[in-house]
Design an enzyme around this catalytic site. Structure first.
Site, PDB file in Angstrom:
ATOM      1  N   HIS A   9      -0.266   4.353   0.404  1.00 35.75           N
ATOM      2  CA  HIS A   9       0.204   2.964   0.395  1.00 35.75           C
ATOM      3  C   HIS A   9      -0.795   2.037  -0.299  1.00 35.75           C
ATOM      4  O   HIS A   9      -1.997   2.331  -0.384  1.00 35.75           O
ATOM      5  CB  HIS A   9       0.446   2.473   1.821  1.00 35.75           C
ATOM      6  CG  HIS A   9      -0.797   2.421   2.663  1.00 35.75           C
ATOM      7  ND1 HIS A   9      -1.710   1.395   2.580  1.00 35.75           N
ATOM      8  CD2 HIS A   9      -1.274   3.284   3.586  1.00 35.75           C
ATOM      9  CE1 HIS A   9      -2.691   1.616   3.422  1.00 35.75           C
ATOM     10  NE2 HIS A   9      -2.467   2.753   4.045  1.00 35.75           N
ATOM     11  N   ARG A  60       3.136  -0.640   6.205  1.00 34.01           N
ATOM     12  CA  ARG A  60       2.429  -0.635   4.916  1.00 34.01           C
ATOM     13  C   ARG A  60       2.907   0.499   4.013  1.00 34.01           C
ATOM     14  O   ARG A  60       2.971   0.340   2.789  1.00 34.01           O
ATOM     15  CB  ARG A  60       0.912  -0.584   5.127  1.00 34.01           C
ATOM     16  CG  ARG A  60       0.386   0.589   5.944  1.00 34.01           C
ATOM     17  CD  ARG A  60      -1.057   0.293   6.354  1.00 34.01           C
ATOM     18  NE  ARG A  60      -1.737   1.389   7.029  1.00 34.01           N
ATOM     19  CZ  ARG A  60      -1.704   1.609   8.327  1.00 34.01           C
ATOM     20  NH1 ARG A  60      -0.986   0.826   9.126  1.00 34.01           N
ATOM     21  NH2 ARG A  60      -2.396   2.613   8.857  1.00 34.01           N
ATOM     22  N   GLU A  86      -0.796   7.478   9.732  1.00 38.20           N
ATOM     23  CA  GLU A  86      -2.248   7.583   9.591  1.00 38.20           C
ATOM     24  C   GLU A  86      -2.835   8.232  10.843  1.00 38.20           C
ATOM     25  O   GLU A  86      -2.189   8.269  11.898  1.00 38.20           O
ATOM     26  CB  GLU A  86      -2.832   6.176   9.377  1.00 38.20           C
ATOM     27  CG  GLU A  86      -4.357   6.104   9.236  1.00 38.20           C
ATOM     28  CD  GLU A  86      -4.901   6.933   8.086  1.00 38.20           C
ATOM     29  OE1 GLU A  86      -4.846   8.178   8.174  1.00 38.20           O
ATOM     30  OE2 GLU A  86      -5.397   6.348   7.107  1.00 38.20           O
ATOM     31  N   HIS A 155      -0.491   7.810   4.074  1.00 38.36           N
ATOM     32  CA  HIS A 155      -1.776   7.169   4.355  1.00 38.36           C
ATOM     33  C   HIS A 155      -2.944   8.052   3.914  1.00 38.36           C
ATOM     34  O   HIS A 155      -2.776   9.250   3.680  1.00 38.36           O
ATOM     35  CB  HIS A 155      -1.871   6.878   5.853  1.00 38.36           C
ATOM     36  CG  HIS A 155      -0.704   6.099   6.353  1.00 38.36           C
ATOM     37  ND1 HIS A 155      -0.714   4.725   6.462  1.00 38.36           N
ATOM     38  CD2 HIS A 155       0.547   6.497   6.742  1.00 38.36           C
ATOM     39  CE1 HIS A 155       0.463   4.316   6.905  1.00 38.36           C
ATOM     40  NE2 HIS A 155       1.247   5.364   7.076  1.00 38.36           N
TER      41      HIS A 155
END
Length: 200
Positions: A9, A60, A86, A155
């Site tokens: 991202h 995100r 993440e 991520h």
């Protein structure tokens, strides 16, 4: 032969503020949106026609994927799954990274951020891999070996664990791998799951 493309991202608000983010759901910055547009333009220039996209359930990554698909001017199935989130930073989430180094020391914070086995008050990279890799095998690579071009937006650490599996990095080697924001990693993979080539 199909393509698997991995994109981290764009810059998030807490990336900008140099804070541990983990599972905290924070939006992109303006720079992050520009990075997502750049990734989209790179992929548009490459001419890859995607069949399906995967992302985490964090905003995100979702927003980055949405921007990329807007630039590509395409509508494809999108699968969101927490397996691609993440790594969970536990007590560190929200803390400033420089301040954390001052408290605990550069060496231990480096281990928390980059090592495979040592958890940073939350998930280690190994823990993260224990959820990302089974999902990669079960869903993402199944699509790829079926001949579909797949885009994955996730991520830094969830992608590090995937790259570690794909490229067979050792726990020592993965410590030196950094996934930059907004830069597509493109893998050519055959129907047996073998990587034929990769480029960034």
């Amino acid at each position: 032969m199909a393509k698997l493309v991995l994109v981290r991202h764009g810059q998030s608000l807490w990336n900008l503020q140099n804070r541990f983010t983990g599972w905290t759901d924070v939006p992109l910055t303006e720079k992050g949106r520009e990075e997502a547009k750049f990734a989209g333009e790179v992929l548009k220039y490459s001419g890859i026609a995607f069949d399906v996209a995967y992302t985490s359930v964090l905003i995100r990554a979702i927003e980055t994927l949405e921007i990329i698909l807007q630039v590509l001017d395409t509508e494809i199935p999108v699968i969101r799954d927490a397996a691609l989130n993440e790594r969970f930073y536990g007590d560190l989430q929200g803390l400033n990274k420089d301040r954390t180094r001052e408290i605990y020391g550069k060496e231990i914070v480096h281990l928390w951020r980059r090592s495979y086995h040592i958890p940073p008050h939350g998930e280690s990279l190994e823990d993260t891999a224990n959820r990302t890799v089974p999902f990669l095998k079960r869903a993402i690579l199944q699509d790829v070996t079926d001949g579909r071009n797949v885009l994955v937006v996730a991520h830094g650490n969830s992608l590090r664990s995937i790259v570690m599996y794909l490229e067979k990095y050792s726990p020592e080697e993965i410590m030196n791998v950094e996934i930059p924001t907004g830069i597509p990693y493109v893998y050519d993979i055959d129907r047996n799951g073998k990587i034929l080539s990769k480029r960034f």
